[in-house]
Design an enzyme around this catalytic site. Sequence first.
Site, PDB file in Angstrom:
ATOM      1  CG  PHE A 161      -1.766  -1.125   1.471  1.00  0.00           C
ATOM      2  CD1 PHE A 161      -3.045  -1.171   0.946  1.00  0.00           C
ATOM      3  CD2 PHE A 161      -1.320  -2.211   2.227  1.00  0.00           C
ATOM      4  CE1 PHE A 161      -3.871  -2.267   1.162  1.00  0.00           C
ATOM      5  CE2 PHE A 161      -2.133  -3.316   2.450  1.00  0.00           C
ATOM      6  CZ  PHE A 161      -3.415  -3.337   1.912  1.00  0.00           C
ATOM      7  CG  ASP A 162       1.133   5.864  -1.730  1.00  0.00           C
ATOM      8  OD1 ASP A 162       2.235   6.071  -1.180  1.00  0.00           O
ATOM      9  OD2 ASP A 162       0.426   6.780  -2.178  1.00  0.00           O
ATOM     10  N   GLY A 163       0.941   5.235   1.173  1.00  0.00           N
ATOM     11  CA  GLY A 163       0.431   5.816   2.406  1.00  0.00           C
ATOM     12  C   GLY A 163      -0.591   6.908   2.189  1.00  0.00           C
TER      13      GLY A 163
END
Length: 299
Positions: A161-163
């Site tokens: 996941f990106d943040g």
Amino acid sequence: MADNLGEKLIIAISSRALFDLDASHAVYEKEGLEAYSRYQIEREDEPLPPGEAFPMVKKLLRINDSLAGENRVEVVLTSRNSADTGLRVFNSMQHYGLKIERAAFCGGASPYPYVTAFGTHLFLSTEPSDVRQALEQGIAAATLVSRKGGGDDQGQLRFAFDGDAVLFSDEAERVFKSSGLEAFQDSEQAAAHEPLSGGPFKPFLAALQKIQQEFPATESPIRTALVTARSAPAHERVIRTLRAWNIRIDESIFLGGLDKTEFLRAYQADVFFDDQQTHCDSASSHIATGHVPHGIANQ
């Protein structure tokens, strides 16, 4: 009697994400709906090739086997097909042994209202408009943009996941877009003890953790990673936010602006979610990639 869906991890997936329907779609675009319907009915006993999300779905459904057959993971199929033309999709699921029992065939309409009704934690589709509508309803959703073909459907299922604008809100990203990197780092340092608000994928990550907690840490069939362009000193707020949420993430990679692709390959990600189209484009030839059209980068 209906199962209690509220206790399950629910993944809704479009037929074009689960199976490779490119040849069928080409018939629809070139010859129209009637020719498409005839094409599918004539081939309804011919299994469709696996699509981009097929390996992920196989791994998800295998989790139920690891729990002595307890169905804690539910995959729901959604489709713009009618049930008549969708019979080939059902037959293909049976051919591959996919235990998918629930489906919504919408006869040309968007399936997103049913995504909400099923209590979905994650919706994956190749239709950007359906994904945006699901996100507006508070459901984690992504448009599958990669066309790399089928991957490994064995072993551990690894999510990346990106943040900002994915797991977290885009509040920090807005500062970066409006005022630059230095202002972003100063702002994040000043707010290091203030948890970020949750983004669209926070509930999905929490649901994954509930499944992980049913296994010893070294035997979990699911692994999660945060892969972010952030670096020190903007790391602290992220760590403290996850701690405040009481959510564990297995790996956290702070790249300081480096390209994410090689790190995703090193992690052996099955699927990667990011709000930035450029990051998705870079990763999509190597990893199943979902674009999350959320936040300031997509306005």
